[in-house]
Structure formats: structure tokens, C-alpha cells
Design a protein around this motif. Structure first.
Motif, short mmCIF file in Angstrom:
data_model
loop_
_atom_site.label_atom_id
_atom_site.label_comp_id
_atom_site.label_asym_id
_atom_site.label_seq_id
_atom_site.Cartn_x
_atom_site.Cartn_y
_atom_site.Cartn_z
N VAL A 158 49.09 50.58 40.37
CA VAL A 158 48.05 50.31 41.52
C VAL A 158 46.66 50.17 41.40
CG1 VAL A 158 48.35 49.80 43.79
CG2 VAL A 158 50.22 50.64 43.36
N PHE A 159 46.79 48.64 40.44
CA PHE A 159 45.28 49.02 40.73
C PHE A 159 44.96 47.54 41.75
CE2 PHE A 159 41.76 45.54 39.15
CZ PHE A 159 40.81 46.62 37.95
N THR A 160 43.35 48.28 42.85
CA THR A 160 42.85 47.71 43.88
C THR A 160 41.86 47.65 43.62
OG1 THR A 160 42.20 49.26 44.62
CG2 THR A 160 44.64 48.41 45.50
N SER A 161 41.62 46.10 43.49
CA SER A 161 39.42 45.86 43.02
C SER A 161 39.08 44.77 44.53
CB SER A 161 39.85 45.02 41.59
OG SER A 161 40.32 43.86 42.10
N ILE A 162 36.85 45.11 44.37
CA ILE A 162 36.72 44.42 44.76
C ILE A 162 35.67 43.57 43.99
CG2 ILE A 162 34.45 43.92 46.83
CD1 ILE A 162 36.48 45.98 48.13
N GLU A 163 35.45 42.26 43.47
CA GLU A 163 34.75 41.30 42.65
C GLU A 163 33.20 41.93 42.89
OE1 GLU A 163 38.79 38.53 41.33
OE2 GLU A 163 37.46 37.75 42.94
N THR A 164 32.63 41.12 41.61
CA THR A 164 31.37 41.06 41.74
C THR A 164 30.44 39.69 42.55
OG1 THR A 164 30.76 40.14 40.07
CG2 THR A 164 30.27 42.89 40.17
N GLY A 165 31.76 38.78 42.09
CA GLY A 165 31.50 37.43 42.37
C GLY A 165 30.90 36.66 41.42
N GLU A 166 30.34 37.28 39.99
CA GLU A 166 29.77 36.91 38.26
C GLU A 166 31.82 37.02 37.59
OE1 GLU A 166 27.30 36.16 37.50
OE2 GLU A 166 26.08 36.99 39.31
N LEU A 167 32.11 35.88 37.35
CA LEU A 167 33.33 35.61 36.88
C LEU A 167 33.84 34.97 35.48
CD1 LEU A 167 35.80 35.90 40.74
CD2 LEU A 167 34.64 38.17 39.20
N GLU A 168 32.58 34.97 35.29
CA GLU A 168 32.63 33.86 34.00
C GLU A 168 33.60 35.16 33.18
OE1 GLU A 168 28.94 33.28 31.34
OE2 GLU A 168 30.64 32.69 30.03
N GLY A 169 34.64 33.78 32.53
CA GLY A 169 35.24 34.86 31.52
C GLY A 169 36.63 35.74 31.88
N TYR A 170 35.93 35.77 33.42
CA TYR A 170 37.21 36.62 33.99
C TYR A 170 38.94 36.50 33.76
CZ TYR A 170 39.28 39.31 38.24
OH TYR A 170 40.10 39.96 39.35
N ALA A 171 39.54 35.01 34.69
CA ALA A 171 40.91 33.94 34.63
C ALA A 171 41.26 34.40 33.46
CB ALA A 171 40.08 32.48 34.95
N GLU A 172 40.44 33.98 32.49
CA GLU A 172 41.16 33.79 31.07
C GLU A 172 41.54 34.71 30.38
OE1 GLU A 172 38.12 32.47 31.98
OE2 GLU A 172 37.10 30.99 30.69
N THR A 173 40.90 35.88 30.21
CA THR A 173 41.04 37.63 30.29
C THR A 173 42.08 38.02 30.94
OG1 THR A 173 38.46 38.01 30.03
CG2 THR A 173 39.60 39.75 30.23
N GLY A 174 41.89 37.49 32.22
CA GLY A 174 43.45 37.46 32.92
C GLY A 174 44.42 37.36 32.68
N GLU A 175 44.69 35.96 31.97
CA GLU A 175 45.40 36.00 31.84
C GLU A 175 46.06 36.29 30.57
OE1 GLU A 175 45.23 31.63 31.55
OE2 GLU A 175 44.41 31.32 32.98
N ARG A 176 45.12 36.80 29.16
CA ARG A 176 45.54 37.08 27.84
C ARG A 176 45.95 38.57 28.29
NH1 ARG A 176 46.71 37.38 23.51
NH2 ARG A 176 45.99 39.18 21.43
#
Lengths: 111, 111
Positions: B17-35
Motif C-alpha cells: 500500500v503506497f499512499t502519497s501527497i504530491e508536490t505539484g511539480e509533476l513533470e514526467g510523473y504521468a509518463e513514469t507512472g505508465e512506464r
């Protein structure tokens, strides 16, 4: 819905992972959710609760409990049982519940 | 992000279980998540993955694995390690990881 992040618990403890897809028939849903949050906090051995829902998509909630006895106490709560029945009758298209024992945990916090 | 709901697994299995709060600096985040979703599906003993995020709030992801060896294999993946470092450097304000053994599970599906 809470945006607290549960951290710093000492394993072993239990996690109840509830994942769900809603029907869209959500009358009474938010109020019941708030009431359940109030109630679960009164359960001896309740350690914390996290919830997230992607709009139009999956919801995941995780409840943390000290041990199985704390989970049982929560399951025996009559108001909780009534809410579960209403959930199956109205609010949820599907759900899964995974009851697990946490063996280790880690955290990260920006310095 | 997946809206599949993982169901029908035979305990015992493991849940991360991974729970997180993002910084808002999300460059590259979606692509990395898909990968990462692509890569984790190649891990022997990977059983499923669920993810939800309340907009502006908490994200919860759960990965299901047959056993500890499958989790270790995923943790040893170098591309995953690089993504984790980037997560700490850029994307996450805070996160918690709970590694747990699922002892029982239930499901509901609207008839």
C-alpha cells in the motif's frame, strides 16, 4: 474525506483495504461516510484511516487497526453493518476487501 | 490510471500500500507512472494493481504480489529505483508504504 496520511505506525498492525466502484446512486453516501469515520475512531485499537477516489473511477480506502480484535469490534458495530447493507443495495457497483497484516512500513517526508 | 478492480485472488498474497501527497511539480510523473505499470506487469508473481487519487488530495496505490520474492524482484528493478529517487526529489511531498500479507479477502459484485 480525510487528506491525512497515516505514518509512523509500529508493525505488526492490520490494514483493511477497501476498493470500490460506485453506482452513481449516491444519496446518503457522503453523510454515511462521515458518520462511519466518526464511529471507527471510537473503536479501541483503531489506528488511522486514508481514503482516495479518482473522479468517475476507483475509490480506495485503507483502515489501520492494532489487531484482529479491533477489526472484529468494528465489524460487529450495528450501525456499520447497516451502512454496509445500504452500500451493497445502493452505492456500490463492485467492491473488494483485503484484510492484511502489515509486516513493515516506511515513510518519506520532504525535508 | 487503471480503473480495474482486483478481485478473486487466493490468500495468502502480499499487498504493498503506497499512499502519497504530491508536490505539484509533476513533470514526467504521468509518463513514469505508465512506464512503471508496464514494468511491474512483467514481474513474476505480480498479481494486480489499483490506484486512486482525490484531486488535490491523497493518492493511494495498491500492488498485489504472490509473495515476498515477487516484491523483492520489483524493488530490485533499476528503472523502478530511478523512478523512486525522482519521486522523492520532485513529485512527492510525503508518502508512506505498508507491506502486508493478505490473510483473507471478500468481494461484492452487483447482480
Amino acid at each position: 474525506m480525510s487528506i491525512e496520511l497515516v505514518a509512523g505506525l509500529e508493525p505488526p498492525y492490520c490494514a483493511v483495504v477497501f476498493t470500490s466502484i460506485e453506482t452513481g446512486e449516491l444519496e446518503g453516501y457522503a453523510e454515511t461516510g462521515e458518520r462511519m469515520e466518526e464511529l471507527v475512531r471510537e473503536v479501541p485499537g483503531f489506528l488511522g484511516y486514508e481514503s482516495a477516489r479518482t473522479p468517475g473511477g476507483l475509490g480506495i480506502s485503507v483502515g489501520y487497526f492494532r489487531d484482529e480484535e479491533a477489526i472484529s469490534a468494528w465489524q460487529r458495530n450495528m450501525e456499520h453493518q447497516t451502512a454496509q447493507r445500504r452500500g451493497r443495495a445502493e452505492w456500490y457497483e463492485r467492491y473488494s476487501i483485503h484484510v492484511a497484516k502489515v509486516e513493515r512500513s516506511y515513510g518519506f517526508e520532504r525535508g
